[in-house]
Enzyme design. Structure first.
Site, short mmCIF file in Angstrom:
data_model
loop_
_atom_site.label_atom_id
_atom_site.label_comp_id
_atom_site.label_asym_id
_atom_site.label_seq_id
_atom_site.Cartn_x
_atom_site.Cartn_y
_atom_site.Cartn_z
N LYS A 21 0.98 -1.19 -0.22
CA LYS A 21 -0.05 0.10 0.12
C LYS A 21 1.04 1.16 0.02
CE LYS A 21 -4.58 0.37 0.32
NZ LYS A 21 -5.53 -0.57 -0.21
N1 GLU Z 1 -7.18 -0.28 -3.24
C1 GLU Z 1 -7.74 -1.52 -3.82
C2 GLU Z 1 -7.78 -2.41 -2.47
O1 GLU Z 1 -7.85 -1.82 -1.23
C3 GLU Z 1 -7.19 -2.32 -4.98
C4 GLU Z 1 -5.76 -2.51 -4.75
C5 GLU Z 1 -5.30 -3.45 -5.93
O2 GLU Z 1 -6.08 -3.64 -7.16
O3 GLU Z 1 -4.05 -3.65 -6.11
O4 GLU Z 1 -8.12 -3.46 -2.61
#
Ligand code: GLU
Length: 426
Positions: A110
Protein backbone atom coordinates in the site's frame (compact mmCIF):
# COMPACT_ATOMS: atom_id res chain seq x y z
CA UNK A 1 -13.24 -16.19 20.20
CA UNK A 2 -13.19 -12.82 21.96
CA UNK A 3 -10.97 -10.01 20.75
CA UNK A 4 -11.06 -8.16 24.05
CA UNK A 5 -7.23 -8.22 24.07
CA UNK A 6 -7.18 -5.73 21.19
CA UNK A 7 -5.35 -2.89 22.90
CA UNK A 8 -6.72 0.10 20.99
CA UNK A 9 -8.92 0.62 18.01
CA UNK A 10 -6.18 1.78 15.69
CA UNK A 11 -5.85 0.42 12.19
CA UNK A 12 -2.39 -1.10 12.63
CA UNK A 13 -3.12 -2.60 16.03
CA UNK A 14 -6.32 -4.16 14.68
CA UNK A 15 -4.56 -5.58 11.61
CA UNK A 16 -1.67 -7.02 13.63
CA UNK A 17 -4.07 -8.34 16.26
CA UNK A 18 -6.10 -10.22 13.66
CA UNK A 19 -2.98 -11.75 12.07
CA UNK A 20 -1.56 -12.76 15.43
CA UNK A 21 -4.89 -14.30 16.44
CA UNK A 22 -4.78 -16.40 13.26
CA UNK A 23 -1.13 -17.35 13.94
CA UNK A 24 -2.06 -18.49 17.46
CA UNK A 25 -4.96 -20.56 16.16
CA UNK A 26 -2.67 -22.20 13.61
CA UNK A 27 0.00 -22.77 16.28
CA UNK A 28 2.69 -21.49 13.90
CA UNK A 29 6.14 -22.77 14.78
CA UNK A 30 9.48 -21.09 15.13
CA UNK A 31 8.35 -17.45 15.38
CA UNK A 32 7.04 -17.61 11.81
CA UNK A 33 4.13 -15.29 12.66
CA UNK A 34 6.61 -12.46 13.41
CA UNK A 35 8.11 -12.88 9.92
CA UNK A 36 4.62 -12.75 8.46
CA UNK A 37 3.43 -9.72 10.43
CA UNK A 38 6.52 -7.55 9.84
CA UNK A 39 6.50 -5.59 6.58
CA UNK A 40 9.32 -6.61 4.20
CA UNK A 41 10.21 -2.96 3.65
CA UNK A 42 8.82 0.51 4.19
CA UNK A 43 9.94 3.49 2.14
CA UNK A 44 9.27 6.99 3.41
CA UNK A 45 9.85 9.71 0.85
CA UNK A 46 9.94 13.48 0.91
CA UNK A 47 7.94 15.05 -1.89
CA UNK A 48 8.92 18.61 -2.77
CA UNK A 49 6.57 20.21 -5.28
CA UNK A 50 5.66 23.54 -6.78
CA UNK A 51 2.20 24.99 -6.08
CA UNK A 52 0.36 26.78 -8.87
CA UNK A 53 1.17 30.15 -7.25
CA UNK A 54 4.90 29.42 -7.69
CA UNK A 55 5.73 28.57 -4.07
CA UNK A 56 7.62 25.41 -3.08
CA UNK A 57 5.92 22.99 -0.70
CA UNK A 58 6.80 19.59 0.84
CA UNK A 59 4.87 16.45 1.63
CA UNK A 60 5.72 13.03 3.06
CA UNK A 61 4.66 9.83 1.34
CA UNK A 62 5.03 6.12 2.03
CA UNK A 63 5.06 2.84 0.15
CA UNK A 64 4.94 -0.38 2.14
CA UNK A 65 5.76 -3.84 0.79
CA UNK A 66 4.13 -6.05 3.38
CA UNK A 67 4.44 -9.59 2.04
CA UNK A 68 6.26 -10.52 -1.17
CA UNK A 69 6.66 -14.26 -0.63
CA UNK A 70 3.87 -15.35 -2.99
CA UNK A 71 4.34 -12.70 -5.69
CA UNK A 72 4.97 -9.03 -6.42
CA UNK A 73 3.71 -6.56 -3.82
CA UNK A 74 0.22 -5.36 -4.85
CA UNK A 75 -1.98 -2.59 -3.52
CA UNK A 76 -3.39 0.86 -3.98
CA UNK A 77 -2.16 4.39 -3.41
CA UNK A 78 -4.30 6.45 -1.03
CA UNK A 79 -4.56 10.26 -1.08
CA UNK A 80 -6.38 11.37 2.06
CA UNK A 81 -5.58 13.98 4.73
CA UNK A 82 -5.74 11.32 7.48
CA UNK A 83 -3.08 9.00 5.95
CA UNK A 84 -0.28 7.98 8.36
CA UNK A 85 2.62 5.57 8.08
CA UNK A 86 0.92 3.11 10.44
CA UNK A 87 -2.32 3.22 8.48
CA UNK A 88 -0.44 2.44 5.26
CA UNK A 89 1.21 -0.56 6.97
CA UNK A 90 -2.21 -1.76 8.20
CA UNK A 91 -3.69 -1.46 4.71
CA UNK A 92 -0.70 -3.34 3.25
CA UNK A 93 -1.30 -6.18 5.74
CA UNK A 94 -4.89 -6.27 4.49
CA UNK A 95 -3.64 -6.62 0.90
CA UNK A 96 -1.37 -9.59 1.80
CA UNK A 97 -4.38 -11.35 3.31
CA UNK A 98 -6.66 -10.47 0.37
CA UNK A 99 -4.34 -11.81 -2.32
CA UNK A 100 -3.76 -14.98 -0.26
CA UNK A 101 -7.48 -15.58 0.41
CA UNK A 102 -8.27 -15.04 -3.28
CA UNK A 103 -5.40 -17.35 -4.22
CA UNK A 104 -3.83 -14.70 -6.49
CA UNK A 105 -0.08 -15.02 -7.13
CA UNK A 106 0.58 -11.63 -5.53
CA UNK A 107 1.78 -10.15 -2.26
CA UNK A 108 0.52 -7.13 -0.35
CA UNK A 109 1.45 -3.45 -0.54
CA UNK A 110 0.00 0.00 0.00
CA UNK A 111 1.08 3.57 -0.52
CA UNK A 112 -0.21 6.90 0.63
CA UNK A 113 0.27 10.63 0.94
CA UNK A 114 -1.53 12.78 3.55
CA UNK A 115 -3.22 15.20 1.16
CA UNK A 116 -6.76 16.21 0.38
CA UNK A 117 -6.92 15.90 -3.42
CA UNK A 118 -10.07 18.07 -3.48
CA UNK A 119 -8.03 21.09 -2.35
CA UNK A 120 -5.33 20.67 -5.04
CA UNK A 121 -5.41 21.66 -8.70
CA UNK A 122 -4.94 19.01 -11.37
CA UNK A 123 -1.47 20.38 -12.07
CA UNK A 124 -0.46 20.18 -8.41
CA UNK A 125 -1.79 16.62 -8.14
CA UNK A 126 0.14 15.60 -11.23
CA UNK A 127 3.41 17.12 -9.95
CA UNK A 128 2.96 15.49 -6.52
CA UNK A 129 2.20 12.11 -8.10
CA UNK A 130 5.16 12.26 -10.51
CA UNK A 131 7.62 13.26 -7.80
CA UNK A 132 6.27 10.57 -5.43
CA UNK A 133 6.65 7.94 -8.17
CA UNK A 134 10.13 9.09 -9.12
CA UNK A 135 11.20 8.64 -5.47
CA UNK A 136 9.69 5.12 -5.52
CA UNK A 137 11.27 3.92 -8.80
CA UNK A 138 13.63 1.33 -7.24
CA UNK A 139 10.59 -0.13 -5.38
CA UNK A 140 8.29 -0.44 -8.41
CA UNK A 141 7.94 -2.73 -11.44
CA UNK A 142 5.64 -5.48 -12.73
CA UNK A 143 7.74 -8.10 -10.89
CA UNK A 144 8.29 -6.00 -7.77
CA UNK A 145 5.36 -3.81 -6.84
CA UNK A 146 2.24 -2.84 -8.78
CA UNK A 147 0.17 0.11 -7.49
CA UNK A 148 -3.54 0.67 -8.13
CA UNK A 149 -6.17 3.25 -7.16
CA UNK A 150 -7.44 3.52 -3.59
CA UNK A 151 -9.32 6.26 -1.71
CA UNK A 152 -8.60 9.63 -3.38
CA UNK A 153 -6.82 8.28 -6.48
CA UNK A 154 -8.20 7.21 -9.85
CA UNK A 155 -7.35 6.10 -13.39
CA UNK A 156 -5.81 9.51 -14.21
CA UNK A 157 -3.42 9.25 -11.26
CA UNK A 158 -2.49 5.72 -12.43
CA UNK A 159 -1.78 7.11 -15.93
CA UNK A 160 0.75 9.53 -14.38
CA UNK A 161 2.29 6.65 -12.38
CA UNK A 162 2.60 4.61 -15.59
CA UNK A 163 4.10 7.53 -17.52
CA UNK A 164 6.63 8.49 -14.84
CA UNK A 165 7.79 4.89 -14.41
CA UNK A 166 7.86 4.24 -18.17
CA UNK A 167 9.89 7.42 -18.78
CA UNK A 168 12.45 6.27 -16.23
CA UNK A 169 13.01 2.90 -17.94
CA UNK A 170 12.72 4.23 -21.50
CA UNK A 171 9.65 2.32 -22.76
CA UNK A 172 6.00 1.91 -21.85
CA UNK A 173 5.39 -0.65 -19.11
CA UNK A 174 1.59 -1.11 -18.83
CA UNK A 175 1.92 -3.89 -16.21
CA UNK A 176 3.52 -1.57 -13.64
CA UNK A 177 0.13 -0.29 -12.54
CA UNK A 178 -3.51 -1.41 -12.58
CA UNK A 179 -6.74 0.57 -12.60
CA UNK A 180 -5.26 2.66 -15.42
CA UNK A 181 -7.31 4.13 -18.29
CA UNK A 182 -8.54 1.60 -20.89
CA UNK A 183 -6.56 3.51 -23.58
CA UNK A 184 -3.32 2.64 -21.75
CA UNK A 185 -4.06 -1.05 -21.19
CA UNK A 186 -6.56 -0.78 -18.34
CA UNK A 187 -9.22 -3.45 -17.97
CA UNK A 188 -12.89 -3.05 -18.69
CA UNK A 189 -14.83 -3.70 -15.49
CA UNK A 190 -12.09 -2.44 -13.15
CA UNK A 191 -14.06 0.59 -11.92
CA UNK A 192 -17.04 -1.45 -10.81
CA UNK A 193 -15.07 -4.52 -9.67
CA UNK A 194 -14.80 -3.81 -5.92
CA UNK A 195 -18.52 -2.97 -5.67
CA UNK A 196 -19.41 -5.97 -7.86
CA UNK A 197 -17.38 -8.32 -5.68
CA UNK A 198 -18.91 -6.88 -2.48
CA UNK A 199 -22.43 -7.37 -3.84
CA UNK A 200 -21.57 -10.95 -4.80
CA UNK A 201 -20.20 -11.50 -1.27
CA UNK A 202 -23.48 -10.16 0.16
CA UNK A 203 -25.49 -12.44 -2.14
CA UNK A 204 -23.47 -15.56 -1.24
CA UNK A 205 -23.48 -14.93 2.52
CA UNK A 206 -27.16 -13.91 2.37
CA UNK A 207 -28.08 -17.19 0.64
CA UNK A 208 -26.55 -19.13 3.53
CA UNK A 209 -28.76 -17.39 6.10
CA UNK A 210 -31.92 -17.43 3.97
CA UNK A 211 -31.67 -13.78 2.96
CA UNK A 212 -31.86 -13.53 -0.84
CA UNK A 213 -30.39 -10.40 -2.39
CA UNK A 214 -33.53 -10.00 -4.46
CA UNK A 215 -35.85 -8.02 -2.17
CA UNK A 216 -33.26 -7.42 0.58
CA UNK A 217 -33.14 -3.97 2.19
CA UNK A 218 -29.59 -2.59 2.01
CA UNK A 219 -27.95 0.44 3.64
CA UNK A 220 -24.65 1.62 2.12
CA UNK A 221 -22.24 3.92 3.95
CA UNK A 222 -19.93 5.66 1.44
CA UNK A 223 -20.97 6.70 -2.04
CA UNK A 224 -17.60 6.72 -3.79
CA UNK A 225 -16.13 4.19 -6.20
CA UNK A 226 -17.11 1.20 -4.03
CA UNK A 227 -20.40 2.30 -2.44
CA UNK A 228 -21.98 3.82 -5.55
CA UNK A 229 -21.22 0.73 -7.64
CA UNK A 230 -22.48 -1.55 -4.86
CA UNK A 231 -25.73 0.45 -4.81
CA UNK A 232 -26.19 0.24 -8.60
CA UNK A 233 -25.35 -3.45 -8.87
CA UNK A 234 -27.35 -4.58 -5.82
CA UNK A 235 -30.29 -2.54 -7.09
CA UNK A 236 -29.99 -4.20 -10.51
CA UNK A 237 -30.18 -7.60 -8.75
CA UNK A 238 -33.47 -6.69 -7.06
CA UNK A 239 -32.28 -5.30 -3.74
CA UNK A 240 -33.88 -2.19 -2.26
CA UNK A 241 -31.31 0.44 -1.32
CA UNK A 242 -33.05 2.00 1.68
CA UNK A 243 -30.24 4.34 2.75
CA UNK A 244 -26.93 5.74 1.49
CA UNK A 245 -24.45 8.09 3.13
CA UNK A 246 -21.32 10.07 2.28
CA UNK A 247 -19.27 12.71 4.14
CA UNK A 248 -22.10 15.22 3.59
CA UNK A 249 -24.68 13.12 5.47
CA UNK A 250 -27.18 10.27 5.07
CA UNK A 251 -30.47 9.83 3.19
CA UNK A 252 -33.22 7.26 3.65
CA UNK A 253 -36.33 5.89 1.98
CA UNK A 254 -37.89 2.73 3.43
CA UNK A 255 -39.43 1.92 0.03
CA UNK A 256 -36.04 2.15 -1.70
CA UNK A 257 -34.04 5.11 -3.03
CA UNK A 258 -33.97 5.96 -6.73
CA UNK A 259 -30.29 5.19 -7.39
CA UNK A 260 -30.39 6.32 -11.04
CA UNK A 261 -31.74 9.70 -9.89
CA UNK A 262 -29.03 10.05 -7.20
CA UNK A 263 -26.39 9.30 -9.82
CA UNK A 264 -27.90 11.83 -12.22
CA UNK A 265 -27.99 14.57 -9.57
CA UNK A 266 -24.39 13.80 -8.58
CA UNK A 267 -23.30 13.99 -12.23
CA UNK A 268 -25.06 17.34 -12.47
CA UNK A 269 -22.97 18.68 -9.58
CA UNK A 270 -24.62 17.69 -6.25
CA UNK A 271 -21.72 17.56 -3.79
CA UNK A 272 -23.35 15.04 -1.46
CA UNK A 273 -26.17 12.51 -1.57
CA UNK A 274 -27.99 14.87 0.82
CA UNK A 275 -28.11 17.48 -1.97
CA UNK A 276 -29.83 15.17 -4.47
CA UNK A 277 -33.36 15.77 -3.12
CA UNK A 278 -33.81 11.99 -2.98
CA UNK A 279 -35.17 10.43 0.22
CA UNK A 280 -35.36 11.90 3.68
CA UNK A 281 -32.16 13.47 5.05
CA UNK A 282 -31.19 11.58 8.23
CA UNK A 283 -28.47 14.04 9.18
CA UNK A 284 -25.76 16.20 7.66
CA UNK A 285 -21.99 16.24 7.97
CA UNK A 286 -19.91 13.34 9.28
CA UNK A 287 -21.97 13.03 12.47
CA UNK A 288 -25.22 12.98 10.51
CA UNK A 289 -23.69 10.48 8.09
CA UNK A 290 -23.19 8.00 10.97
CA UNK A 291 -27.00 7.86 11.42
CA UNK A 292 -27.03 5.35 8.59
CA UNK A 293 -25.72 2.61 10.88
CA UNK A 294 -28.94 2.48 12.93
CA UNK A 295 -31.25 2.31 9.89
CA UNK A 296 -33.68 -0.61 9.66
CA UNK A 297 -32.22 -2.88 6.95
CA UNK A 298 -31.21 -6.49 6.21
CA UNK A 299 -27.70 -5.84 4.91
CA UNK A 300 -25.32 -3.05 5.95
CA UNK A 301 -22.36 -2.29 3.69
CA UNK A 302 -19.75 0.07 5.17
CA UNK A 303 -17.92 1.25 2.03
CA UNK A 304 -16.04 4.35 3.22
CA UNK A 305 -13.06 4.58 5.60
CA UNK A 306 -11.50 2.52 8.38
CA UNK A 307 -12.69 2.38 12.01
CA UNK A 308 -16.15 3.74 11.11
CA UNK A 309 -17.96 1.23 13.34
CA UNK A 310 -16.90 0.92 16.97
CA UNK A 311 -18.58 -1.13 19.69
CA UNK A 312 -21.12 1.62 20.44
CA UNK A 313 -22.27 1.90 16.83
CA UNK A 314 -22.21 -1.90 16.51
CA UNK A 315 -24.77 -2.16 19.31
CA UNK A 316 -27.22 -0.03 17.24
CA UNK A 317 -26.92 -1.98 13.97
CA UNK A 318 -30.23 -3.58 12.89
CA UNK A 319 -28.94 -5.51 9.85
CA UNK A 320 -28.60 -9.30 9.88
CA UNK A 321 -25.53 -9.17 7.66
CA UNK A 322 -22.63 -6.67 7.54
CA UNK A 323 -20.46 -6.73 4.40
CA UNK A 324 -17.22 -4.71 4.58
CA UNK A 325 -16.82 -2.94 1.23
CA UNK A 326 -14.18 -0.64 2.77
CA UNK A 327 -10.86 -1.63 4.31
CA UNK A 328 -11.05 -2.00 8.10
CA UNK A 329 -14.43 -0.33 8.78
CA UNK A 330 -15.13 -2.48 11.89
CA UNK A 331 -12.93 -2.39 14.98
CA UNK A 332 -12.20 -5.72 16.73
CA UNK A 333 -14.50 -4.63 19.58
CA UNK A 334 -17.30 -3.95 17.10
CA UNK A 335 -16.70 -7.49 15.78
CA UNK A 336 -17.20 -8.88 19.29
CA UNK A 337 -20.47 -6.99 19.74
CA UNK A 338 -21.83 -8.18 16.38
CA UNK A 339 -20.74 -11.76 17.05
CA UNK A 340 -22.54 -11.73 20.38
CA UNK A 341 -25.65 -10.27 18.74
CA UNK A 342 -25.64 -13.00 16.07
CA UNK A 343 -25.01 -10.56 13.21
CA UNK A 344 -22.92 -12.12 10.45
CA UNK A 345 -19.85 -10.14 9.28
CA UNK A 346 -18.27 -10.74 5.87
CA UNK A 347 -14.76 -9.31 6.37
CA UNK A 348 -12.98 -6.81 4.11
CA UNK A 349 -10.13 -9.15 3.20
CA UNK A 350 -12.67 -11.21 1.28
CA UNK A 351 -15.64 -8.87 0.72
CA UNK A 352 -13.75 -6.08 -1.07
CA UNK A 353 -11.25 -8.30 -2.88
CA UNK A 354 -13.09 -7.89 -6.21
CA UNK A 355 -10.91 -4.84 -6.91
CA UNK A 356 -7.54 -6.53 -6.58
CA UNK A 357 -8.93 -9.61 -8.36
CA UNK A 358 -9.76 -7.45 -11.36
CA UNK A 359 -6.32 -5.82 -11.05
CA UNK A 360 -4.81 -9.29 -11.36
CA UNK A 361 -6.93 -9.92 -14.48
CA UNK A 362 -5.74 -6.56 -15.86
CA UNK A 363 -2.13 -7.69 -15.44
CA UNK A 364 -2.91 -11.04 -17.11
CA UNK A 365 -4.24 -9.09 -20.11
CA UNK A 366 -1.20 -6.78 -20.13
CA UNK A 367 1.32 -9.62 -20.00
CA UNK A 368 -0.49 -11.56 -22.76
CA UNK A 369 -1.18 -8.43 -24.89
CA UNK A 370 -4.89 -9.19 -24.80
CA UNK A 371 -8.01 -7.22 -24.05
CA UNK A 372 -11.05 -9.11 -22.84
CA UNK A 373 -14.56 -7.73 -23.19
CA UNK A 374 -16.35 -6.47 -20.12
CA UNK A 375 -18.64 -9.48 -19.65
CA UNK A 376 -15.66 -11.81 -19.72
CA UNK A 377 -13.84 -9.79 -17.05
CA UNK A 378 -16.96 -9.50 -14.85
CA UNK A 379 -17.61 -13.24 -15.10
CA UNK A 380 -14.03 -14.04 -14.10
CA UNK A 381 -14.22 -11.68 -11.10
CA UNK A 382 -17.50 -13.27 -9.96
CA UNK A 383 -16.22 -16.79 -10.47
CA UNK A 384 -13.05 -16.10 -8.40
CA UNK A 385 -15.21 -14.48 -5.68
CA UNK A 386 -17.43 -17.59 -5.66
CA UNK A 387 -14.54 -20.04 -5.37
CA UNK A 388 -13.00 -18.05 -2.52
CA UNK A 389 -16.37 -17.91 -0.73
CA UNK A 390 -16.70 -21.68 -0.97
CA UNK A 391 -13.31 -22.09 0.72
CA UNK A 392 -14.08 -19.46 3.35
CA UNK A 393 -17.54 -20.76 4.15
CA UNK A 394 -16.56 -24.45 4.39
CA UNK A 395 -13.60 -23.60 6.59
CA UNK A 396 -15.75 -21.45 8.86
CA UNK A 397 -18.36 -24.25 9.17
CA UNK A 398 -15.72 -26.97 9.73
CA UNK A 399 -13.91 -24.98 12.39
CA UNK A 400 -17.05 -23.35 13.85
CA UNK A 401 -15.55 -19.89 13.59
CA UNK A 402 -16.89 -16.58 12.28
CA UNK A 403 -15.91 -15.52 8.75
CA UNK A 404 -13.52 -12.88 10.16
CA UNK A 405 -11.30 -15.37 11.98
CA UNK A 406 -11.73 -17.97 9.23
CA UNK A 407 -10.50 -15.45 6.64
CA UNK A 408 -7.49 -14.41 8.74
CA UNK A 409 -6.58 -18.06 9.37
CA UNK A 410 -6.91 -19.02 5.69
CA UNK A 411 -4.86 -15.99 4.60
CA UNK A 412 -2.11 -16.44 7.19
CA UNK A 413 -1.96 -20.21 6.50
CA UNK A 414 -1.50 -19.63 2.76
CA UNK A 415 1.31 -17.13 3.43
CA UNK A 416 2.91 -19.35 6.11
CA UNK A 417 2.91 -22.39 3.78
CA UNK A 418 4.74 -20.42 1.08
CA UNK A 419 7.33 -19.15 3.61
CA UNK A 420 7.94 -22.71 4.79
CA UNK A 421 8.36 -24.04 1.24
CA UNK A 422 10.78 -21.29 0.27
CA UNK A 423 12.78 -21.61 3.49
CA UNK A 424 14.70 -18.96 5.39
CA UNK A 425 17.72 -17.43 3.70
CA UNK A 426 20.65 -17.08 4.04
N1 GLU B 1 -7.03 -0.33 -3.36
C1 GLU B 1 -7.76 -1.53 -3.64
C2 GLU B 1 -7.85 -2.40 -2.41
O1 GLU B 1 -7.74 -1.93 -1.30
C3 GLU B 1 -7.24 -2.27 -4.87
C4 GLU B 1 -5.83 -2.72 -4.79
C5 GLU B 1 -5.30 -3.28 -6.11
O2 GLU B 1 -6.07 -3.43 -7.05
O3 GLU B 1 -4.11 -3.55 -6.17
O4 GLU B 1 -8.12 -3.57 -2.50
Amino acid sequence: MSSSHAPKELALESAEFRMRQAGEWLGLEDGLIETIIAPRRILEVSIPFRRDDGTRDHLVGWRVHHNTTRGPAKGGIRYHPGVTRDEVVALAIGMSLKTAIMNLPLGGAKGGIAIDPKTLTTGELERITRRYVSELIPFLGPDKDVPAPDVGTNAQVMAWVLDQYSASVGHIVPGVVTGKPIELGGSLGRESATGRGAVEAAALAGEIIGLPLNGAKIAIQGYGQVGAWAARLANARGAKIVAVADVGGAIHNARGLDIAMIDRKMREGARSVTATECGEVLGKGTDGSANIFAVDCDILMPCALGDAVDEKIASQIKAKLVVEGANGPLTPKADDVLLERGIIVVPDVYANAGGVTCSYLEQCQNFAHLSWDEDEVNEKVISLMQSAFKRLHSFSVEQKMPYRLAASVLGVKTIADSHRMRGLHP
